[in-house]
Write an enzyme that holds these catalytic residues in place. Structure first.
Site: not given
Ligand code: CMP
Length: 136
Positions: A94, A12, A105, A115, A118, A129, A52
Site C-alpha cells: 500500500t 487513481k 506502486r 499510490n 486500488h 466493488e 470505501y
Molecule cells: P487502497 O488499496 O485504495 O485502499 C485504501 C486506501 O487508503 C489505500 O489504498 C491508501 O491509498 C489509503 N491510505 C491512506 N492512509 C493509509 C494507511 N495508514 N493505511 C492504509 N491505507 C491508507
C-alpha cells in the site's frame, strides 16, 4: 485446478493525471490479466464514501474519499487465475516506499495516499466493488 477470478482495479487520480493509464494497463496485460470491462469516470465524494465504507472508522477515511473523488479515475474488471492475489502482488505494498521492485506502486506510486492503483482484497469485496462500478 484452475481458479479464474475477477477483481476490481482502479487507476487513481494521481496516475490518470500523469497520463499513466496506458502504461498501467500494459502492465496488467503483460502479467496475464484480461481487462474485461473498463470505464473512466469521476465520482462524487458521497460515492467514494460508499466505495470505501470498509475504512469508515479509519483516521484517513475523509482524506481518502476526498482524494478518490478529486479527478478522473479508470475502473476495470480484471480476470486471471487467482486474480485477487495476483493483482495485489502486482500492485505491491500500500505504501509505495515499501513496495517491491517491479510492482505498480513501486514504479508509479507517490505516497500512501497517491499510490496510483486500488485492487479488491477478497472475493467478497471484489463482487461488491465490481457491482459498484459496473452493475447496470
Ligand atoms: P487502497 O488499496 O485504495 O485502499 C485504501 C486506501 O487508503 C489505500 O489504498 C491508501 O491509498 C489509503 N491510505 C491512506 N492512509 C493509509 C494507511 N495508514 N493505511 C492504509 N491505507 C491508507
Amino acid at each position: 485446478m484452475n481458479n479464474i477470478e475477477k477483481t476490481l482495479s482502479i487507476i487513481k487520480p494521481d496516475a490518470v493525471e500523469r497520463n499513466l493509464e496506458n502504461e498501467i494497463k500494459e502492465m496488467f496485460k503483460i502479467n496475464g490479466f484480461n481487462i474485461l470491462k473498463e470505464k473512466k469516470v469521476q465520482i462524487e465524494k458521497s460515492e467514494a464514501e460508499k466505495f470505501y465504507k470498509i475504512h469508515q472508522t479509519k483516521p484517513f477515511y475523509n482524506d481518502l474519499c476526498e482524494y478518490l473523488s478529486s479527478g478522473p479515475i479508470v475502473a476495470m474488471v480484471l480476470e486471471k487465475e487467482n486474480a485477487i492475489l495476483a493483482n495485489r502482488d502486482l500492485m505491491g505494498a500500500t505504501n509505495p516506499g515499501n513496495a517491491k521492485e517491479g510492482t505498480i506502486r513501486k514504479k508509479y506510486g507517490i505516497s500512501i495516499d497517491k499510490n496510483s492503483v486500488h485492487g479488491s482484497d477478497s472475493i467478497e469485496n471484489a463482487k461488491i466493488e465490481i457491482d459498484f462500478f459496473f452493475k447496470d
